[in-house]
Design an enzyme around this catalytic site. Structure first.
Site, PDB file in Angstrom:
ATOM      1  CB  THR A  31      -0.964  -0.041   1.205  1.00  3.47           C
ATOM      2  OG1 THR A  31      -1.934   0.997   1.052  1.00  3.47           O
ATOM      3  CG2 THR A  31      -0.256   0.136   2.528  1.00  3.47           C
ATOM      4  CG  ASN A  32      -0.441   4.643  -1.367  1.00  4.36           C
ATOM      5  OD1 ASN A  32      -1.150   5.392  -0.709  1.00  4.36           O
ATOM      6  ND2 ASN A  32      -0.892   3.987  -2.440  1.00  4.36           N
ATOM      7  CG  HIS A  33       3.147   6.730   3.609  1.00  8.92           C
ATOM      8  ND1 HIS A  33       3.157   6.091   4.821  1.00  8.92           N
ATOM      9  CD2 HIS A  33       4.357   6.513   3.055  1.00  8.92           C
ATOM     10  CE1 HIS A  33       4.325   5.515   4.995  1.00  8.92           C
ATOM     11  NE2 HIS A  33       5.073   5.751   3.939  1.00  8.92           N
ATOM     12  CB  SER A  34      -3.066   7.932   0.053  1.00  6.14           C
ATOM     13  OG  SER A  34      -4.283   8.638  -0.018  1.00  6.14           O
TER      14      SER A  34
END
Ligand code: PMT
Length: 410
Positions: free
Chosen positions: A216-219
């Site tokens: 995933t990512n930090h959004s």
């Protein structure tokens, strides 16, 4: 229409037994569409748990002017600028006196001096203290300066006495705030997106490796949710396709929850046919694991490798298949942001793009952002501001472009 959609309410809580009602007040404000941050005075912490207010507001609670970590995240002056309205509830006799004399010896009174937002108080105190000439004089001074007052109500007080001094009920305070904001807005203000359908993606995607792990990512979803609130406030019917976030659905917005890029693609394609505008604010994975293990991958001696395959580009598919839809994309970059934004707008065939620099301390998860906006009309920078304010600006611009398109086509 809910009048608090997109409104940033800074709630100051001071030392009064009525502070126990503030979690309900925050819930009411959030339900009415407001984004709420809370500042507690030292005395307030004796009456209400900061954790409770953090949980209902979705933001860390601030209580100390000298907290270096909190100041690095959002300094007190930034917080003062962030607020559309400063609501002090309950407002004790002490805070009214300190506001009247312009003191700035704690976080709340410093913010009250530093903000240009309207200040509203909901007093709560013993009835003799409320009737005292000193309190009356302080209120006269504050009201002469433009501060407004909600309550206090007459009724049973904490000391088993009766009189004027009860903080108004949370529902009354929310309704009074809505009323004041409605009065501040121009009557019959046009809703520039009335009759338009806006589809927005927000937040991260999760690409499963096995039943317990994902990429995933930090959004955080904040940018996309702010856009959804701004579009709803502009009169649009808004559908928000959201990856996993901790954010509350803005009032008047329909949310579809998704996990992966493939889920997001499918949800968008199911909704796009009747949309006038598509905004891609989600941080969509460009790659997913080629294989998803049916069971948890076991640790073994050697290293492991993950083969990744491309996901489908949602916004590029929308612009190709539905050229009549106005498309606003984002470009999240760590280097050469401007060049990449121009390139992505052309490559993906977008009506407009907003480039932002992302990194551990930039854009992701923060309350604020700075944008580089490109469309057929040219290029401009939106200086650093809250995501709420940037979203309102983007929505106003895209509404104008839609109106120009409409005029050109008749
Ligand atoms: O959520 P926040 O914490 O508030 O942070 C906001 C943000 C940084 C996530 C947001 O401002 C932002 O930049 N969103 C886009 C992130 C991204 O995926 O950018 P990109 O440059 O990789 O993609 C360009 C555009 O294509 C984006 O509009 C993206 O949504 C879209 N895209 C990308 C890949 C894909 N498979 N499908 C897509 O639609």
């Amino acid at each position: 229409m809910q009048r608090l959609i997109g409104q940033r309410v800074l709630l100051g809580v001071t030392g009064s037994i009525a502070a126990y009602k503030t979690p309900a007040l925050v819930r009411g404000l959030v339900a009415a569409g407001a984004d709420v941050q809370v500042v507690l005075s030292a005395a307030a912490k004796r009456f209400v748990a900061p954790m409770a207010l953090a949980a209902v507001s979705g933001h860390a609670v601030r209580d100390d002017l000298w907290d270096e970590n909190a100041e690095l995240n959002m300094g007190h002056i930034e917080l003062a600028r962030w607020a559309d309205v400063l609501l002090i509830a309950p407002a004790s006799a002490d805070v009214l006196a300190r506001l009247a004399t312009g003191q700035a010896d704690d976080l709340l009174t410093t913010i009250a001096l530093a903000t240009t937002a309207p200040v509203i108080v909901a007093p709560a105190m013993n009835h003799v203290m409320w009737a005292h000439p000193a309190t009356e004089a302080n209120m006269d001074t504050l009201i002469a300066r433009g501060l407004t007052c909600i309550g206090p109500d007459v009724g049973a007080l904490a000391e088993r006495e009766t009189g004027a001094g009860r903080m108004s009920e949370p529902t009354t305070i929310v309704a009074a705030l809505e009323q004041q904001i409605a009065e501040r807005e121009t009557p019959d203000q046009p809703e520039p997106l009335a009759g338009r359908r806006v589809l927005i993606t927000a937040g991260p995607t999760r690409e499963a490796l096995d039943p317990v792990r994902y990429l995933t990512n930090h959004s955080s979803g904040r940018m996309g949710y702010a856009l959804a609130a701004a579009a709803a406030a502009a009169g649009a019917e808004v559908v928000l396709v959201s990856g996993a976030t901790a954010l509350a659905v803005p009032e008047g917005v329909a949310r579809i929850d998704v996990e992966s890029a493939a889920d997001m693609h499918a949800a968008v394609m199911a909704e796009i046919a009747t949309a006038d505008v598509f905004i891609g604010a989600a941080a969509v994975a460009d790659y997913r694991p080629a294989d998803v293990a049916a069971h948890k991958i076991k640790k073994s001696e050697g290293d492991a490798e993950i083969r990744l395959v491309r996901t489908r580009d949602i916004i590029a598919d929308v612009s190709e298949r539905y050229p009549q839809v106005f498309t606003l994309g984002f470009a999240a970059e760590t280097t050469n942001m401007e060049a990449a934004a121009r390139d992505k707008r052309t490559r993906k065939g977008l009506s407009m793009i907003a480039g932002n620099v992302v990194g551990p301390n930039d854009a992701f998860g923060r309350e604020d952002n700075a944008l580089f906006v490109v469309d057929a009309a040219g290029e401009r920078y939106y200086e650093r501001d809250s995501k709420t304010a940037l979203a309102k600006r983007l929505v106003a611009e895209l509404a104008q472009r839609l109106a120009e398109r409409h005029t050109a086509s008749i």
